[in-house]
Design an enzyme around this catalytic site. Structure first.
Site, PDB file in Angstrom:
ATOM      1  N   LYS A  94      11.075   9.610  44.960  1.00 47.92           N
ATOM      2  CA  LYS A  94      10.348  10.171  43.453  1.00 47.92           C
ATOM      3  C   LYS A  94       9.569  11.078  43.907  1.00 47.92           C
ATOM      4  O   LYS A  94       8.830  11.634  42.605  1.00 47.92           O
ATOM      5  CB  LYS A  94       9.708   8.582  43.089  1.00 47.92           C
ATOM      6  CG  LYS A  94      10.726   7.539  42.844  1.00 47.92           C
ATOM      7  CD  LYS A  94      11.926   7.988  41.846  1.00 47.92           C
ATOM      8  CE  LYS A  94      11.687   8.341  40.544  1.00 47.92           C
ATOM      9  NZ  LYS A  94      12.647   8.217  39.570  1.00 47.92           N
ATOM     10  N   SER A 154      17.099  -1.285  47.387  1.00 44.43           N
ATOM     11  CA  SER A 154      18.291  -0.609  46.543  1.00 44.43           C
ATOM     12  C   SER A 154      18.976   0.320  47.317  1.00 44.43           C
ATOM     13  O   SER A 154      20.280   0.714  47.203  1.00 44.43           O
ATOM     14  CB  SER A 154      17.360   0.277  45.544  1.00 44.43           C
ATOM     15  OG  SER A 154      16.740   1.473  46.003  1.00 44.43           O
TER      16      SER A 154
HETATM   17  N1  PMP Z   1      15.566   2.773  44.160  1.00 43.21           N
HETATM   18  C1  PMP Z   1      14.369   2.733  44.391  1.00 43.21           C
HETATM   19  C2  PMP Z   1      13.752   1.945  45.401  1.00 43.21           C
HETATM   20  C3  PMP Z   1      13.623   3.474  43.339  1.00 43.21           C
HETATM   21  O1  PMP Z   1      12.233   3.505  43.167  1.00 43.21           O
HETATM   22  C4  PMP Z   1      14.174   4.374  42.155  1.00 43.21           C
HETATM   23  C5  PMP Z   1      13.552   5.113  41.292  1.00 43.21           C
HETATM   24  N2  PMP Z   1      13.184   3.987  40.213  1.00 43.21           N
HETATM   25  C6  PMP Z   1      15.805   4.203  42.220  1.00 43.21           C
HETATM   26  C7  PMP Z   1      16.345   3.483  43.169  1.00 43.21           C
HETATM   27  C8  PMP Z   1      16.415   4.773  40.986  1.00 43.21           C
HETATM   28  O2  PMP Z   1      16.237   6.241  41.134  1.00 43.21           O
HETATM   29  P1  PMP Z   1      16.597   7.272  39.845  1.00 43.21           P
HETATM   30  O3  PMP Z   1      15.249   6.700  39.045  1.00 43.21           O
HETATM   31  O4  PMP Z   1      16.482   8.494  40.311  1.00 43.21           O
HETATM   32  O5  PMP Z   1      17.641   6.689  39.185  1.00 43.21           O
END
Ligand code: PMP
Length: 317
Positions: free
Chosen positions: A59, A276
């Site tokens: 991010k 994630s």
């Molecule tokens: N995994 C984590 C740990 C995240 O912080 C984020 C961002 N919200 C994501 C996945 C998903 O990424 P994006 O917002 O670019 O879809």
């Protein structure tokens, strides 16, 4: 139009001295070795290790791009408070860049966001507004909207769910890097979806380079999940930047499979990834098992140390 990442770097890090902002991006691609031993030797599974960013997550990229574009457009000035809704990582990126550039930062996040994240945010000097955990990130988004609409001139609200500078950070950064790091050999790209910025931006860029690159989006398998950062799009507020025609395929993953994969990766590969990330890697390995050759790239948004107080790591005594 946004500058490409090398141009931003050249601006920020003149004469070789680094700034926090200039260290964002250019993360390594790490090859999985042991968990892929059963696969065809003509296959590579590569992890885009986003925990190498200075704020510790993917991010940093969109946060910096949204701030940079807003400064250029005069929307973010030193008298404004930067406010947004975030499950944690975007907030850490805002807080880090805000500290480096002298902005006051306020963040709305669900009260149950993990303890490390809240501590890190406070360490960077961000002010936290905690929202009802049952409403997850949607509750935090509604709270920001309420605060900003009561006094719009006081705030700069990047609105990462609807801001094109979010996905464009990946279009100009992540996508180009993956193409160059794989020397154009990438065949599959896999990423989880939260704001969907990673998949939209990286995916669009890779499809432009080679339309046959397959884009796989990862989703939690239920609305109540432990895959922090991901959204269950069937039941959540759908981000404005999401275009359902970009992914070729959407795969679902359970929190339990992601936890098991996180344990396997740290023990067998020496890679301590976030939850994630582990979920996305489960899907990447499933894809890899279904093909005989190719270069499968999976994005790991953050590292495991951000989840160290989660029950997942408690079993070891
Ligand atoms: N995994 C984590 C740990 C995240 O912080 C984020 C961002 N919200 C994501 C996945 C998903 O990424 P994006 O917002 O670019 O879809």
């Amino acid at each position: 139009m946004s500058l490409c990442v090398p141009a931003i770097r050249a601006m920020e890090g003149q004469r070789g001295e680094a700034t926090v902002e200039s260290l964002i991006g250019n993360t390594p691609l790490i090859r999985l070795r042991r968990v892929t031993q059963h696969l065809s030797p003509a296959l590579q599974v590569l992890v885009k290790a986003e925990w190498f960013n200075p704020g510790g997550s993917v991010k940093d990229r969109p946060a910096w791009n949204m701030i940079r574009v807003a400064e250029e457009q005069g929307l973010l000035t030193p008298d404004k408070i930067l406010i947004d809704a975030t499950s944690g990582n975007t907030g850490i990126a805002y807080a880090m860049i805000g500290a480096a550039r002298g902005y006051r930062v306020q963040l709305c996040l669900p009260a149950n966001a993990n303890a490390e994240r809240k501590r890190i945010l406070r360490a960077f000097g961000a002010e936290l507004i905690l929202t009802d955990p049952r409403e997850q990130t949607d509750g935090a988004i509604r709270k920001v909207q309420e605060i900003v609409s009561a006094d719009p001139d006081r705030y700069f609200y990047p609105d990462q769910y609807n801001n094109p500078a979010n996905w464009q950070a990946h279009y100009h950064g992540t996508g180009v890097e993956i193409w160059e790091q794989t020397e154009g050999q990438v065949t599959h790209f896999i990423a989880g979806m939260g704001t969907t910025g990673t998949l939209m931006g990286t995916g669009r860029r890779l499809k432009e380079y080679n339309p046959s690159v397959r884009l796989i989006a990862v989703q939690p398998d239920s609305p109540f999940h432990g895959l922090e950062g991901l959204k269950h799009l069937q039941t959540a507020l759908v981000p404005g930047i999401y275009d359902p025609t970009v992914p070729d395929e959407v795969m679902e993953v359970s929190t339990e499979s992601a936890h098991a994969m996180a344990r396997t990766l740290v023990r067998e590969e020496g890679l301590f990834v976030g939850i994630s990330a582990a979920g996305a890697i489960c899907c990447a390995l499933k894809i890899a098992e279904s093909i005989t050759s190719g270069v499968v790239v999976v994005l790991a948004p953050d590292g495991g140390s951000r989840y160290i107080s989660d029950s997942l790591w408690e079993e070891e005594g």
